[in-house]
Motif scaffolding. Structure first.
Motif, PDB file in Angstrom:
ATOM      1  N   ARG A 125       2.610  45.771  22.756  1.00 36.99           N
ATOM      2  CA  ARG A 125       1.654  46.879  22.764  1.00 36.99           C
ATOM      3  C   ARG A 125       0.226  46.374  22.980  1.00 36.99           C
ATOM      4  O   ARG A 125      -0.190  45.378  22.381  1.00 36.99           O
ATOM      5  N   ARG A 190      -6.235  54.942  23.234  1.00 30.47           N
ATOM      6  CA  ARG A 190      -4.811  54.625  23.165  1.00 30.47           C
ATOM      7  C   ARG A 190      -4.105  55.017  24.462  1.00 30.47           C
ATOM      8  O   ARG A 190      -3.291  54.249  24.993  1.00 30.47           O
ATOM      9  N   THR A 193      -5.041  52.608  27.351  1.00 28.73           N
ATOM     10  CA  THR A 193      -4.389  51.307  27.181  1.00 28.73           C
ATOM     11  C   THR A 193      -2.902  51.380  27.479  1.00 28.73           C
ATOM     12  O   THR A 193      -2.347  50.504  28.160  1.00 28.73           O
ATOM     13  N   ASP A 194      -2.243  52.428  26.998  1.00 25.80           N
ATOM     14  CA  ASP A 194      -0.802  52.573  27.233  1.00 25.80           C
ATOM     15  C   ASP A 194      -0.493  52.737  28.719  1.00 25.80           C
ATOM     16  O   ASP A 194       0.533  52.248  29.199  1.00 25.80           O
ATOM     17  N   GLU A 195      -1.368  53.430  29.436  1.00 21.70           N
ATOM     18  CA  GLU A 195      -1.154  53.601  30.877  1.00 21.70           C
ATOM     19  C   GLU A 195      -1.227  52.256  31.592  1.00 21.70           C
ATOM     20  O   GLU A 195      -0.412  51.968  32.475  1.00 21.70           O
ATOM     21  N   MET A 197      -0.664  49.290  30.215  1.00 17.64           N
ATOM     22  CA  MET A 197       0.494  48.477  29.812  1.00 17.64           C
ATOM     23  C   MET A 197       1.755  48.910  30.553  1.00 17.64           C
ATOM     24  O   MET A 197       2.605  48.075  30.890  1.00 17.64           O
ATOM     25  N   TYR A 198       1.872  50.195  30.818  1.00 13.71           N
ATOM     26  CA  TYR A 198       3.038  50.693  31.565  1.00 13.71           C
ATOM     27  C   TYR A 198       3.043  50.120  32.976  1.00 13.71           C
ATOM     28  O   TYR A 198       4.101  49.717  33.495  1.00 13.71           O
ATOM     29  N   TYR A 208       9.585  45.952  27.106  1.00 15.52           N
ATOM     30  CA  TYR A 208       8.411  46.378  26.355  1.00 15.52           C
ATOM     31  C   TYR A 208       8.762  46.554  24.882  1.00 15.52           C
ATOM     32  O   TYR A 208       9.800  47.116  24.538  1.00 15.52           O
ATOM     33  N   ASP A 210       7.146  48.077  21.336  1.00 15.45           N
ATOM     34  CA  ASP A 210       6.072  48.939  20.848  1.00 15.45           C
ATOM     35  C   ASP A 210       5.550  48.457  19.495  1.00 15.45           C
ATOM     36  O   ASP A 210       5.627  49.150  18.480  1.00 15.45           O
TER      37      ASP A 210
END
Length: 254
Positions: A125, A190, A193-195, A197-198, A208, A210
């Motif tokens: 993450r 958040r 950042t998640d976009e 990391m994807y 991945y 989490d």
């Protein structure tokens, strides 16, 4: 200096690269990469025509002696920027400030959203503080980067690196202008950042997880400690059993 280091690296390891056309010829951009190995910060600069600046521990630049001076010179040559990480919050703010300054000069800024190297080759993450805040403060595009197989070149405990071809995949730039002015919204940080990391996950093909890599490292360390203690207890129990058996046999003989 970059040429003198980058040339031998490319000659010895022959890294393959996909997506170099996604690196802008000029202007600021954030290169957000997975982090598999200490060598990630060397291979990526080696294949780029432009200078890229990463954040590094200040200790790498302040260690006394000849070895310390050589280490400092090496890190400076590959675009490492010293940041005092003596306090968690202070270190984060210093890194953000340094990243903004690099981008305001129109340069490339490299960052590892996971915050530390992956302990097992999986993708963890991303931490929302640094990457998202720098991106929103500057409006610079975020370019996802995947380092491939760099952890296999020099695994933990190995002194000599293994000569093999690592890979680098560079994705298309991500535009987060829709979030401008929302840098204090933790849900936005958040989501951004998640976009990223994807996109890194798609490029790298990594599994991945989490959870934060720092938490995973703690779990791994605690499990290893528990295993060592269990082995120690088992050996002690075996020794005690052997002593008791020897004492029993001695009594029978007498």
């Amino acid at each position: 200096m970059k040429v003198s280091i980058g040339g031998p690296l490319k000659l010895a390891f022959r890294p393959w690269v996909e997506g170099l056309e996604n690196i802008p010829a000029e202007g600021p951009a954030i290169l957000a990469s997975n982090h598999l190995s200490f060598s990630d910060s060397f291979f990526l600069p080696a294949v780029l025509d432009r200078k890229i600046t990463f954040i590094a521990k200040a200790e790498y630049f302040t260690t006394p002696g000849i070895k310390g001076r050589m280490t400092a010179a090496f890190f400076k040559s590959v675009g490492q920027l010293p940041v005092d990480r003596s306090g968690a919050r202070g270190a984060g703010e210093a890194a953000i400030k340094s990243g903004i300054e690099v981008l305001e000069r129109g340069e490339l800024f490299g960052i590892y959203p996971e915050g530390t190297r992956s302990p097992d080759g999986r993708l963890y993450r991303g931490k929302p503080g640094g990457l998202a805040r720098v991106a929103l403060a500057t409006g610079a595009p975020v370019i996802p980067v995947a380092m491939i197989d760099t952890e296999k070149i020099q695994p933990p405990g190995k002194v000599m690196p293994k000569l093999m071809r690592p890979g680098i995949r560079i994705g298309g730039p991500l535009d987060f202008s829709r979030y401008q002015g929302m840098e204090h919204d933790r849900f936005v940080l958040r989501a951004l950042t998640d976009e990223v990391m994807y996109e890194i996950m798609k490029l790298s093909g990594q599994e991945y997880v989490d959870m934060y890599a720092t938490a995973a490292k703690r779990q791994i360390a605690e499990a290893a400690k528990a295993e060592r203690e269990a082995e120690k207890a088992a050996r002690a129990a075996l020794v005690q059993a052997q002593k008791e058996q020897a004492e029993k046999e001695k009594q029978q003989e007498s």
